[in-house]
Design a protein around this motif. Structure first.
Motif, PDB file in Angstrom:
ATOM      1  N   ASP A  51      47.784   2.303  82.851  1.00  0.00           N
ATOM      2  CA  ASP A  51      49.108   1.809  83.218  1.00  0.00           C
ATOM      3  C   ASP A  51      49.968   1.618  81.972  1.00  0.00           C
ATOM      4  OD1 ASP A  51      50.568  -1.173  84.487  1.00  0.00           O
ATOM      5  OD2 ASP A  51      50.974   0.910  85.125  1.00  0.00           O
ATOM      6  N   GLU A  52      49.358   1.000  80.949  1.00  0.00           N
ATOM      7  CA  GLU A  52      50.072   0.752  79.692  1.00  0.00           C
ATOM      8  C   GLU A  52      50.459   2.081  79.039  1.00  0.00           C
ATOM      9  OE1 GLU A  52      47.881  -2.113  77.365  1.00  0.00           O
ATOM     10  OE2 GLU A  52      49.081  -1.607  75.595  1.00  0.00           O
ATOM     11  N   LEU A  53      49.489   3.028  79.043  1.00  0.00           N
ATOM     12  CA  LEU A  53      49.736   4.337  78.433  1.00  0.00           C
ATOM     13  C   LEU A  53      50.814   5.081  79.203  1.00  0.00           C
ATOM     14  CD1 LEU A  53      49.116   6.624  76.487  1.00  0.00           C
ATOM     15  CD2 LEU A  53      47.153   7.242  77.885  1.00  0.00           C
ATOM     16  N   GLY A  54      50.704   5.110  80.513  1.00  0.00           N
ATOM     17  CA  GLY A  54      51.678   5.799  81.339  1.00  0.00           C
ATOM     18  C   GLY A  54      53.074   5.254  81.135  1.00  0.00           C
ATOM     19  N   ASN A  55      53.199   3.926  81.082  1.00  0.00           N
ATOM     20  CA  ASN A  55      54.518   3.319  80.870  1.00  0.00           C
ATOM     21  C   ASN A  55      55.052   3.641  79.478  1.00  0.00           C
ATOM     22  OD1 ASN A  55      55.241   1.934  83.334  1.00  0.00           O
ATOM     23  ND2 ASN A  55      53.438   0.656  82.974  1.00  0.00           N
ATOM     24  N   ALA A  56      54.153   3.700  78.489  1.00  0.00           N
ATOM     25  CA  ALA A  56      54.603   4.051  77.125  1.00  0.00           C
ATOM     26  C   ALA A  56      55.152   5.470  77.090  1.00  0.00           C
ATOM     27  CB  ALA A  56      53.429   3.902  76.155  1.00  0.00           C
ATOM     28  N   ILE A  57      54.479   6.365  77.785  1.00  0.00           N
ATOM     29  CA  ILE A  57      54.954   7.758  77.816  1.00  0.00           C
ATOM     30  C   ILE A  57      56.300   7.823  78.536  1.00  0.00           C
ATOM     31  CG2 ILE A  57      54.462  10.102  78.611  1.00  0.00           C
ATOM     32  CD1 ILE A  57      51.480   9.468  78.346  1.00  0.00           C
ATOM     33  N   ALA A  58      56.401   7.116  79.644  1.00  0.00           N
ATOM     34  CA  ALA A  58      57.654   7.121  80.405  1.00  0.00           C
ATOM     35  C   ALA A  58      58.807   6.551  79.568  1.00  0.00           C
ATOM     36  CB  ALA A  58      57.477   6.338  81.696  1.00  0.00           C
ATOM     37  N   ARG A  59      58.532   5.475  78.832  1.00  0.00           N
ATOM     38  CA  ARG A  59      59.589   4.883  77.991  1.00  0.00           C
ATOM     39  C   ARG A  59      59.983   5.844  76.869  1.00  0.00           C
ATOM     40  NH1 ARG A  59      56.610   0.109  78.588  1.00  0.00           N
ATOM     41  NH2 ARG A  59      55.543   0.491  76.596  1.00  0.00           N
ATOM     42  N   ALA A  60      58.991   6.532  76.305  1.00  0.00           N
ATOM     43  CA  ALA A  60      59.293   7.495  75.232  1.00  0.00           C
ATOM     44  C   ALA A  60      60.163   8.626  75.775  1.00  0.00           C
ATOM     45  CB  ALA A  60      58.003   8.056  74.638  1.00  0.00           C
ATOM     46  N   ALA A  61      59.898   9.047  77.003  1.00  0.00           N
ATOM     47  CA  ALA A  61      60.709  10.117  77.597  1.00  0.00           C
ATOM     48  C   ALA A  61      62.151   9.639  77.774  1.00  0.00           C
ATOM     49  CB  ALA A  61      60.115  10.549  78.933  1.00  0.00           C
ATOM     50  N   VAL A  62      62.313   8.427  78.236  1.00  0.00           N
ATOM     51  CA  VAL A  62      63.667   7.877  78.440  1.00  0.00           C
ATOM     52  C   VAL A  62      64.377   7.768  77.100  1.00  0.00           C
ATOM     53  CG1 VAL A  62      64.927   5.799  79.123  1.00  0.00           C
ATOM     54  CG2 VAL A  62      63.101   6.697  80.594  1.00  0.00           C
ATOM     55  N   ALA A  63      63.625   7.320  76.076  1.00  0.00           N
ATOM     56  CA  ALA A  63      64.232   7.180  74.745  1.00  0.00           C
ATOM     57  C   ALA A  63      64.734   8.521  74.218  1.00  0.00           C
ATOM     58  CB  ALA A  63      63.220   6.577  73.783  1.00  0.00           C
ATOM     59  N   ARG A  64      64.096   9.611  74.626  1.00  0.00           N
ATOM     60  CA  ARG A  64      64.534  10.949  74.190  1.00  0.00           C
ATOM     61  C   ARG A  64      65.493  11.588  75.192  1.00  0.00           C
ATOM     62  NH1 ARG A  64      60.075  13.729  70.764  1.00  0.00           N
ATOM     63  NH2 ARG A  64      58.884  11.937  70.045  1.00  0.00           N
ATOM     64  N   ALA A  65      65.953  10.797  76.141  1.00  0.00           N
ATOM     65  CA  ALA A  65      66.892  11.269  77.172  1.00  0.00           C
ATOM     66  C   ALA A  65      66.299  12.395  77.987  1.00  0.00           C
ATOM     67  CB  ALA A  65      68.212  11.691  76.519  1.00  0.00           C
ATOM     68  N   LEU A  66      65.021  12.283  78.280  1.00  0.00           N
ATOM     69  CA  LEU A  66      64.345  13.299  79.083  1.00  0.00           C
ATOM     70  C   LEU A  66      64.023  12.722  80.456  1.00  0.00           C
ATOM     71  CD1 LEU A  66      61.748  14.697  76.512  1.00  0.00           C
ATOM     72  CD2 LEU A  66      63.898  15.747  77.220  1.00  0.00           C
ATOM     73  N   GLN A  67      64.334  13.522  81.497  1.00  0.00           N
ATOM     74  CA  GLN A  67      63.976  13.143  82.863  1.00  0.00           C
ATOM     75  C   GLN A  67      62.630  13.784  83.159  1.00  0.00           C
ATOM     76  OE1 GLN A  67      66.158  11.251  84.279  1.00  0.00           O
ATOM     77  NE2 GLN A  67      65.998  11.394  86.495  1.00  0.00           N
ATOM     78  N   ALA A  68      61.519  13.018  83.034  1.00  0.00           N
ATOM     79  CA  ALA A  68      60.195  13.640  83.149  1.00  0.00           C
ATOM     80  C   ALA A  68      59.306  12.834  84.100  1.00  0.00           C
ATOM     81  CB  ALA A  68      59.527  13.727  81.784  1.00  0.00           C
ATOM     82  N   ASN A  69      58.561  13.595  84.938  1.00  0.00           N
ATOM     83  CA  ASN A  69      57.513  12.972  85.747  1.00  0.00           C
ATOM     84  C   ASN A  69      56.266  12.852  84.886  1.00  0.00           C
ATOM     85  OD1 ASN A  69      59.374  13.317  87.790  1.00  0.00           O
ATOM     86  ND2 ASN A  69      58.336  15.111  88.649  1.00  0.00           N
ATOM     87  N   VAL A  70      55.588  11.709  84.996  1.00  0.00           N
ATOM     88  CA  VAL A  70      54.373  11.488  84.205  1.00  0.00           C
ATOM     89  C   VAL A  70      53.231  11.209  85.170  1.00  0.00           C
ATOM     90  CG1 VAL A  70      53.307  10.067  82.423  1.00  0.00           C
ATOM     91  CG2 VAL A  70      55.760  10.493  82.354  1.00  0.00           C
ATOM     92  N   ALA A  71      52.124  11.890  84.963  1.00  0.00           N
ATOM     93  CA  ALA A  71      50.932  11.644  85.792  1.00  0.00           C
ATOM     94  C   ALA A  71      49.740  11.510  84.877  1.00  0.00           C
ATOM     95  CB  ALA A  71      50.713  12.786  86.776  1.00  0.00           C
ATOM     96  N   ILE A  72      48.904  10.491  85.118  1.00  0.00           N
ATOM     97  CA  ILE A  72      47.675  10.306  84.337  1.00  0.00           C
ATOM     98  C   ILE A  72      46.526  10.312  85.313  1.00  0.00           C
ATOM     99  CG2 ILE A  72      46.418   8.740  82.839  1.00  0.00           C
ATOM    100  CD1 ILE A  72      49.000   7.906  81.603  1.00  0.00           C
ATOM    101  N   ALA A  73      45.588  11.242  85.073  1.00  0.00           N
ATOM    102  CA  ALA A  73      44.476  11.438  85.996  1.00  0.00           C
ATOM    103  C   ALA A  73      43.235  11.829  85.225  1.00  0.00           C
ATOM    104  CB  ALA A  73      44.834  12.540  87.003  1.00  0.00           C
ATOM    105  N   PRO A  74      42.059  11.693  85.850  1.00  0.00           N
ATOM    106  CA  PRO A  74      40.812  12.057  85.153  1.00  0.00           C
ATOM    107  C   PRO A  74      40.646  13.565  84.956  1.00  0.00           C
ATOM    108  CG  PRO A  74      40.376  10.545  86.964  1.00  0.00           C
ATOM    109  CD  PRO A  74      41.781  11.019  87.132  1.00  0.00           C
TER     110      PRO A  74
END
Lengths: 422, 227
Positions: A51-74
């Motif tokens: 959850d922490e990792l996924g949110n960090a990736i999502a925040r980084a995408a927003v910081a770069r002005a990128l509209q990106a879907n993020v999925a974390i799976a095994p």
């Protein structure tokens, strides 16, 4: 764990998602500009939970002005499919891949057209329905592809992540403590800079197909030379020789403050020598030799001649001398000795006296005399769509000795000596 | 089949695969010392032009010099080796070379620079050690111009070629220079051969006569065909 990134809308640049992914991990596999797969192994020390990792990736995408879907799976498949299908952040716990994928439509799996049509005809709409089918029945109907599709629908990986390598650049810059003047001190610096550059190339299994030398001069200008030999090389001595020969022909006007070399890499050529074919010349040696003859090879004055597909006389071009490895056919007929033409370029203007339509006397600046024997005329013409030519050729033997080919330009009605037959 | 006869049979097979006597050497094998011209009477007389030597073909206009030199280059290039033609007067005709059977892709043609630069270029090509035969075409140079070249230039060139496996051939209108082991071929006035009469007349070729050998020249005749 794997992370999938997908941008449903246009990206500001082609590598934007890859750069975002690489800011978290170097092991990134790009499928074009989007989607991008990340190997998140080892990030557990920084981010305690998915959850922490996924949110960090999502925040980084927003910081770069990128509209990106993020999925974390095994698994890779689950991460990619969920990134494509589900907007925002999607997290899948280990063992829950099949359940997470079940409600998604079959189109998310990007099946081959034939299989997709068949599954549609069977009435399947979701990945969960595909998961529920018996494996044996799928194998009976679709062969090995059937169980494979079912495993993908369950989120099982069939191949490991293959990282996309960052393009390497082979460039080096040397800033000088004081400006240098002249090629001799530059020669030592080139040797110093070329050695590690060539070692780097060799270490990557590459050679340099071209080299750009940029000299920053004392007056602020830049003196750039491009070297492109006939064959790639990773020999520092060869490149140094080529560079010095080129700089001798076109030297910098003022002192040099900095030197930058940029090599264009190309995979190294591996030659399989044959016991039965002739030994081939070293391309590097040939390139160096031709560079030494730059005064001849410049402006197309030296090289390998190639005949043009034309009836126009003297139709040839001179190309860069780069012979291919020889394949000799021992059954080929031996060449037969022939009379050769020693051409005058341009053809030498002549004054010809005729007798009954036949050349009887020739005078052409150093060549002249009564014509003892002759054969002709042989008429040819061409180029009517471009630069027209039309001529009447004769082979003549002079009484004073010498065999020549002469022709009358029928368009201008004047005579020329094309060359001596020798 | 026992191993030793099998090995001998294989070696014989490798040797006989080279159907022409003057195939370029297989890797690791020393090349034969002579480069043949492909003109049987000439090759029977001098057995070929020696490698590592400056040889000379001299003769008047239309004596067949260029045809002989082209025949040598054609034979060598067809065998898969690299050859060069240094042509300060820019008289070389690629169509004639192709008609002789030369593989133009393997022929390096240097054209249109002064005689002194030509000698320097010959030295560079010899130093590379990549060319099997190099022709220095000085046939268009006036004798006075050739005499202005320093004599030491030829000595240096011979010393340069002596360290190589290249056959260096000088084409000239009269005798200029030959290496101590080089062949000297002098072509004498040739007779053209015609066929037919009237409008369909053709030049069929040139009946050339040559003299070879330094002290007691021996003569031979051959024909260079035009068609």
């Amino acid at each position: 764990m794997y992370g999938g990134l997908h941008a449903p809308d246009a990206l500001p640049s082609e590598g934007a998602l890859v750069e975002l992914a690489r800011s978290f991990t170097p092991r990134v596999q790009a499928f074009g500009a989007t989607p991008v797969l990340m190997d998140l192994a080892g990030l557990g020390r920084v981010y305690k939970t998915s959850d922490e990792l996924g949110n960090a990736i999502a925040r980084a995408a927003v910081a770069r002005a990128l509209q990106a879907n993020v999925a974390i799976a095994p698994s890779r498949v689950a991460a990619l499919v969920l990134a494509r299908a589900c907007p925002g952040l999607t997290l899948v716990a280990p063992g829950q891949e099949a359940a997470a994928l079940a409600p998604l439509p079959l189109e998310c799996l990007e099946l081959p057209q034939a299989h997709a049509a068949l599954l549609l005809r069977w009435g399947l709409r979701t990945l969960g329905e595909l998961q529920a089918l018996p494996s044996h029945g799928l194998f009976d109907r679709l062969g090995a592809a059937g169980p494979r599709l079912q495993r993908l629908a369950c989120g099982e990986d069939e191949a490991p992540l293959v990282p996309t390598l960052t393009p390497e650049s082979f460039a080096t810059t040397l800033e000088l403590e004081w400006p240098i003047d002249g090629l001799e001190p530059l020669s030592f610096l080139l040797a110093r800079v070329l050695q590690p550059l060539c070692e780097n190339l060799t270490g990557r299994g590459c050679k340099a197909a071209a080299l750009e030398i940029e000299l920053r001069l004392e007056d602020g200008s830049r003196h750039v030379q491009h070297l492109k030999p006939a064959a790639p090389s990773a020999e520092p001595r060869t490149w140094r020789t080529l560079a010095l020969l080129q700089l001798e022909a076109d030297p910098p006007q003022t002192a040099i403050e900095a030197l930058t070399l940029r090599a264009t890499p190309t995979p190294a050529r591996f030659v399989q020598f044959s016991l039965l074919d002739p030994a081939q010349p070293s391309p590097e040696k040939l390139a160096e030799t031709l560079a030494r003859l730059i005064a001849w090879t410049r402006d197309g004055k030296g090289g390998a001649p190639r005949l043009l597909d034309s009836h126009r006389p003297d139709a040839f071009v001179v190309e860069t001398y780069a012979p291919e490895p020889a394949v000799v056919d021992p059954r080929a007929l031996a060449p037969s000795p022939r009379l050769a033409l020693r051409a005058f370029r341009p053809p030498r203007p002549a004054v010809v006296r005729t007798n009954g339509g036949f050349p009887a006397f020739l005078s052409a600046g150093g060549i002249g005399g009564p014509v003892a024997d002759r054969a002709g005329p042989w008429r040819s013409s061409g180029g009517w769509w471009d630069v027209a030519w039309s001529r009447e050729e004769w082979d003549i033997a002079l009484a004073s000795g010498g065999l020549y080919r002469i022709f009358r330009d029928r368009l201008r009605d004047c005579w020329f000596v094309e060359g001596e037959l020798d | 089949m026992p191993a030793a006869p099998l090995k001998t049979a294989l070696e014989e097979l490798l040797k006989t695969r080279r159907l022409q006597l003057e195939q370029p050497p297989l890797r690791g094998e020393e090349p034969r010392p002579l480069v043949r011209s492909g003109i049987a009477p000439l090759d029977n007389l001098i057995r070929g032009f020696p490698r590592g030597q400056l040889s000379e073909i001299s003769g008047t206009a239309s004596s067949g010099r260029t045809g002989v030199a082209l025949s040598l280059l054609a034979r060598a290039s067809a065998a898969g080796v690299l050859v060069a033609w240094i042509d300060p007067a820019d008289r070389f005709d690629p169509a004639s070379a192709a008609a002789c059977g030369a593989v133009l892709e393997r022929l390096l043609w240097l054209r249109g620079r002064p005689l002194a630069d030509s000698l320097s270029a010959a030295g560079t090509l010899l130093g590379a050690g990549l060319f099997e035969a190099i022709v220095l075409d000085f046939a268009a140079a006036a004798p006075a111009e050739l005499r202005r070249l320093p004599g030491s230039a030829w000595i240096r060139l011979q010393r340069r070629v002596a360290c190589t496996r290249t056959a260096l051939l000088l084409l000239a209108s009269e005798h200029v220079a030959t290496g101590p082991g080089g062949a000297r071929v002098e072509l004498q006035a040739a007779r053209p051969r015609w066929s037919g009469n009237g409008p369909g007349r053709l030049l069929r070729g040139l009946d050339a006569t040559l003299a070879a050998g330094r002290h007691a020249p021996t003569r031979a005749s051959f024909t260079l065909h035009a068609l």
